[in-house]
Structures are given as structure tokens and as C-alpha cells.
Design a protein around this motif. Structure first.
Motif, short mmCIF file in Angstrom:
data_model
loop_
_atom_site.label_atom_id
_atom_site.label_comp_id
_atom_site.label_asym_id
_atom_site.label_seq_id
_atom_site.Cartn_x
_atom_site.Cartn_y
_atom_site.Cartn_z
N ASP A 196 0.83 -1.21 0.00
CA ASP A 196 0.00 0.00 0.00
C ASP A 196 0.86 1.26 0.00
N ILE A 197 1.91 1.26 0.83
CA ILE A 197 2.77 2.44 0.91
C ILE A 197 3.52 2.64 -0.41
N LEU A 198 4.09 1.55 -0.93
CA LEU A 198 4.90 1.69 -2.15
C LEU A 198 4.05 2.10 -3.35
N SER A 199 2.78 1.69 -3.34
CA SER A 199 1.93 2.05 -4.48
C SER A 199 1.58 3.53 -4.48
N CYS A 238 -0.99 2.28 -10.85
CA CYS A 238 -1.54 3.05 -11.97
C CYS A 238 -2.76 3.86 -11.55
N LYS A 239 -3.59 3.24 -10.72
CA LYS A 239 -4.80 3.93 -10.28
C LYS A 239 -4.46 5.13 -9.42
N ARG A 240 -3.40 4.99 -8.63
CA ARG A 240 -3.07 6.05 -7.69
C ARG A 240 -2.21 7.13 -8.31
N ALA A 241 -1.46 6.79 -9.33
CA ALA A 241 -0.51 7.74 -9.90
C ALA A 241 -1.25 8.98 -10.38
N ALA A 242 -0.71 10.14 -10.07
CA ALA A 242 -1.32 11.38 -10.51
C ALA A 242 -1.24 11.46 -12.03
N THR A 276 4.16 -7.44 -9.11
CA THR A 276 2.94 -8.20 -9.39
C THR A 276 1.95 -7.35 -10.17
N PRO A 277 1.10 -8.00 -10.97
CA PRO A 277 0.07 -7.23 -11.69
C PRO A 277 -0.83 -6.46 -10.72
N TYR A 278 -1.06 -7.02 -9.54
CA TYR A 278 -1.90 -6.35 -8.54
C TYR A 278 -1.28 -5.02 -8.14
N PHE A 279 0.03 -5.05 -7.87
CA PHE A 279 0.70 -3.81 -7.48
C PHE A 279 0.64 -2.79 -8.61
N VAL A 280 0.94 -3.29 -9.79
CA VAL A 280 1.01 -2.41 -10.95
C VAL A 280 -0.33 -1.72 -11.18
N GLU A 281 -1.39 -2.49 -11.03
CA GLU A 281 -2.72 -1.92 -11.23
C GLU A 281 -3.02 -0.86 -10.17
N MET A 282 -2.65 -1.19 -8.93
CA MET A 282 -2.91 -0.27 -7.84
C MET A 282 -2.09 1.02 -8.04
#
Lengths: 166, 343
Positions: free
Chosen positions: B38-41, B72-76, B64-70
Motif C-alpha cells: 500500500d505504501i509503495l503504491s 496506476c490507479k493512484r498515480a497522478a 505483481t500485476p496487482y501492485f502495478v494496477e494499484m
């Protein structure tokens, strides 16, 4: 906010239930209104399943951290607080050093308080954002298990692209 | 009821496991994986790269794809603008990155294209984007394409896998977790597509089609497929039929399909040149310019190919609309080329 009419306070007073949270680390006790404490899903589950006695022992969370958690819960249990107020209050709570934040994020995770988990994680992310990986290792107490060659390879591999981006 | 009271036990057990890593600042209890993720994302992409060097576990957690997706969603989100008009005068390319959601004075970062070694007349033009990677193509025909990481400013050069050939698509293939490029070249009377994997550096021939895809913009990627409008063949002014105006390529099964463009049949080369596909709220949309009027259509029902007209804009007063995710305006190619792409 503080100017709620006196009679209203009195009217709700008899129904108000309180819970006592006790830090198992330094035995500090905190008396809080039930509706404040119930923002913790963990505590709510205990209360709902009648597991909660008069004093709820909270393991591995120090009194200092528990005080911060309760402050957060109090702020967010106040229905008249505006979004801006809450934001400011949250910022105040997480304006701590990184080690306190790590304890706080563990507490928020353990007590299952989503909002607190979110602001604390964000604050930790903000704090480590510009740090070199050596400092990050130290903060999180992580051992470097790469060989020097592997470490160089990880750097080189991710130099240009964020591999794994969907 | 007693059993329910045992709910503490897993918690306590977890906590015990985090027991004692002694640190000079006291006890640092290792964080559970989900909190680390959560922090790294929440970190910008370049900081995630830095954190991958921390240890093997962190590298694994952030791959992991899960991290990558998370992430991407959070990235400004940010917009990327290049000014080619200015650069013709100054003989350099101005690139601006506009960040959303930050203070006004810090919103625009001007970045000289120092990392692009091509000079006039071969200045690279922003051609499209894939995640936070920007794809540039040469202004005139050529084989050199660049992919730049907008965050780290690193760049690599892509060459078309076929010579002569033209890059017509750059995308991330999710099942194989790799970037791929799609190239096209003229073969006989038609056009042959080639697929090229960046990781394996392997190219292969796939389908052929009688009209080439448009070379001005990258395909629009929605619903797991790439979409282009087709171009007429330059040598004989053969106008493609309106029923085949939109070309689709399915990333998974590598099938090509052709579908009609929305609106009335046009059979006009000049209209064909000004058609473009966009993405709007994750739906395919279509923009066509008749004289000065810009029509914007949205594909409401992908399966049944049902289009709905959403906007009719007077070209003279065209302004960027907030709900457009990707918009390329070509007003007059020689003078102004503005690409505004949300990435």
C-alpha cells in the motif's frame, strides 16, 4: 461545535456508553465513548460478538500511539466536523517522525481503521519519497539480500521503463 | 461466543511474529506485506524503482500485476504537451509536462528535449503514449522511433522490425507482461502487419490488409484492442470504403477486424485524413472534421457497434474538454501540431 445546547447534552448523557482501552505495553488506560471506539472494526467485532469486557486490552500498541488513534477516532466521530477540519486534524496527527508513523500504521492495521491506515500510509510514502534505498532499508529494518551483481542488474533493468506496467 | 472471542488470537500471533528486530531507534517491527504494498503504491514511479533496490522481497512485491494496477490507479495523471511551432523557429523541441492536482506555479515542468538527438528536419513528434512511456516518431519517414519514460527521462530507440516499414502501434501485452510493437509495410497491393516483442526481440508476420492504418497517431486502446482509422493508398488515391474505416486489432488473439465509422458515408479523402479515434471515459470515441465543424461520437455499445454523437464543436472555438482522455488536433500540419495526451 462546542456550543451545543446544554439540555441536548443532558438528554443523551444517560445512554452514552464508554469503553476502556488499555495498552498492554505500558498499561495506560483510555476511557472513550463507545461510538468513538467503534470506528475500529476490530473493536466493533468484539463488541458485536459480546467479547468486550469493561476493559479492552490492546496488545502491542503503546499508550502514546493509542492516544493518537483515539484522537483520530474522536475527530471522525464528530458529525459537525467539516471535511477541511478533518483534513487539518489528520495532518496534525500524522505530523510525526517516521518511526512513530510505522507504529501508527501497524496500530491502524491491527484495529482496522481504514481512514487512519490511509492517511498514515500516505504520510509514510511522502516521507520516504526522496530517500535513497539505503535509508529506506534502515527505516524499515530490511536487510539487503541482493548480491552486488544482482543489485546492479535490478538498477539497470529498470532504468528506462517501469517493467510490469499494464 | 467464546470461539468468537478468539478473534484476537490471529492478531496476537501476527504481532508476535513482528516481535524483535532491534534497531538503533528502538524496535522496528516489520510491516505486513499488504501495508508495504500500500505504501509503495503511493510513491511516484521513479521512487518505486529506487525501492526495488531495497531487497528481493520488495522487488517481488512491486512486480505483481496487482501492485502495478494499484500504482496506476493512484498515480497522478499528467498531460504532456509539445510545441512544434515554437521549435521550428528556435530549432529545438519544447516539451511541457503538466501535472494535475498540484499547486499552480509547480504545475508545468518544461523539459528540453535534450535527450533527443535528432535535429531538424528530423525532429521527433509525440506520437502517443502507453502508461507513462511516451512514444515519439520522426517528423518525416524514417525508422527511428523513441520511447521515453516521462518520469525518469530515460529513452530507448525503437526500430521498425521490417525495412521499409512503419511502426503503427506500441502497447503493453498484459498476459505476457511485455511491451510489443506492431509494424506495417507495403507488400504487393496490400499491407502486411508484423508483430515485434521488445523483450524477446522477435518479430513475426501476421495478417495483411488492403489499406494502411493512419500514421499520424497511435491506435486507441480500449477493450483489449487497438483501433485505427485507415488511410487511403497514396499512389492511386483509392479511398477505402466507409464500412472498413475503423481497423481493430485484438491484443490477445491477434485478430484483425474492420468496422464502419459512425456518421454518414463520406467517400472523401479529405474527410478521411481528418478522422481520428480517441478514448473518452474508457470508451472508444471518434472525431471527424467536416469543414470547421468537429463531431465527436462515442461508441456506447461495443458489441453492437452502436455510436452516439455527443458533441458538435465549432472548430474555430475548439477548446480542450476535460473529459477527453486523449486528443490530438491537427489544425495545419505545417504550422501547428498540438498533441495533448493524458497519460
Amino acid at each position: 461545535m462546542a456550543s451545543a445546547p446544554e439540555n441536548e447534552k443532558n438528554a443523551s448523557a444517560p445512554e452514552k456508553k464508554t469503553l476502556t482501552l488499555k495498552s498492554m505495553i505500558n498499561n495506560e488506560e483510555f476511557v472513550v465513548d463507545e461510538h468513538v471506539a467503534l470506528q475500529s472494526v476490530t473493536i466493533k467485532n468484539m463488541v458485536d460478538s459480546d467479547c468486550a469486557g469493561d476493559v479492552i486490552p490492546v496488545p502491542t500498541i503503546s499508550g502514546e500511539i493509542l492516544a493518537l488513534v483515539i484522537e483520530y477516532c474522536k475527530n471522525h466521530a464528530n458529525p459537525s466536523a467539516s471535511e477541511d477540519d478533518l483534513k487539518k486534524a489528520d495532518a496534525g496527527i500524522v505530523a510525526k517522525d517516521i518511526y512513530t508513523l510505522i507504529d501508527l500504521v501497524l496500530a491502524a492495521n491491527f484495529l482496522d481503521i481504514k481512514g487512519l491506515l490511509e492517511v498514515t500510509s500516505q504520510k509514510i510514502a511522502d516521507s520516504i519519497k526522496d530517500l535513497p534505498h539505503q535509508d529506506v532499508r534502515e527505516i524499515f529494518g530490511v536487510e539487503n539480500d541482493y548480491t552486488p551483481e544482482e543489485e546492479a542488474a535490478v538498477r539497470a533493468e529498470h532504468d528506462w521503463a517501469f517493467e510490469g506496467f499494464p | 461466543m467464546v470461539l468468537q472471542c478468539l478473534t484476537w488470537i490471529p492478531h496476537l500471533w501476527d504481532q508476535l511474529l513482528y516481535s524483535v528486530t532491534i534497531h538503533k531507534n528502538g524496535f522496528v517491527r516489520p510491516l505486513p506485506e499488504e501495508i508495504i504494498i500500500d505504501i509503495l503504491s503511493r510513491l511516484p514511479a521513479d521512487c518505486v524503482l529506487e525501492c526495488r533496490v531495497v531487497c528481493r522481497k520488495w522487488l517481488a512485491l512491486t512486480s505483481t500485476p496487482y501492485f502495478v494496477e494499484m500504482h496506476c490507479k493512484r498515480a497522478a495523471p499528467f498531460h504532456f504537451v509539445q510545441s512544434v511551432y515554437d521549435s521550428v523557429i528556435k530549432n529545438e523541441l519544447d516539451l511541457f509536462i503538466i501535472f494535475d492536482g498540484v499547486k499552480k506555479d509547480k504545475m508545468i515542468e518544461r523539459t528540453r528535449a535534450g535527450y533527443m538527438h535528432l535535429k531538424r528536419p528530423n525532429m521527433p513528434l509525440l506520437y502517443g503514449s502507453c502508461n507513462k512511456l511516451l512514444l515519439f516518431r520522426p517528423r518525416f519517414d524514417g525508422l527511428m522511433y523513441f520511447v521515453c519514460n516521462a518520469v525518469t527521462r530515460e529513452q530507448i530507440t525503437l526500430t521498425s522490425p521490417v525495412d521499409p516499414g512503419m511502426l503503427c502501434g506500441f502497447f503493453f501485452h498484459l498476459p505476457m507482461k511485455e511491451y510489443r510493437e506492431l509494424a506495417v509495410r507495403k507488400e504487393g497491393t496490400g499491407f502486411r502487419y508484423y508483430m515485434y516483442s521488445l523483450v524477446g526481440k522477435l518479430g513475426r508476420r501476421i495478417a495483411a490488409f488492403s489499406y494502411p492504418p493512419t500514421s499520424f497517431v497511435t491506435p486507441t486502446i480500449v477493450n483489449g484492442a487497438l483501433h485505427w482509422t485507415v488511410e487511403h493508398k497514396s499512389e492511386n488515391e483509392d479511398i477505402p470504403p466507409c464500412t472498413d474505416a475503423v481497423r481493430m486489432f485484438n491484443m490477445d488473439n491477434e485478430d484483425f477486424r474492420s468496422m464502419p465509422h459512425p456518421g454518414k458515408e463520406c467517400h472523401s479523402q479529405s474527410i478521411y485524413e481528418k478522422m481520428c479515434l480517441l478514448e473518452m471515459k474508457r470508451k472508444l470515441s471518434f472525431c471527424s472534421i467536416y469543414a470547421r465543424l468537429i463531431d465527436i461520437w462515442v461508441l456506447e455499445d461495443y458489441e453492437n457497434w452502436y455510436w452516439n454523437i455527443v458533441k458538435e464543436v465549432d472548430g474555430a472555438a475548439v477548446k480542450m474538454s476535460d473529459d477527453l482522455h486523449c486528443f490530438h488536433i491537427v489544425t495545419d500540419y505545417a504550422k501547428t501540431f498540438v498533441s495533448l495526451t493524458k497519460i
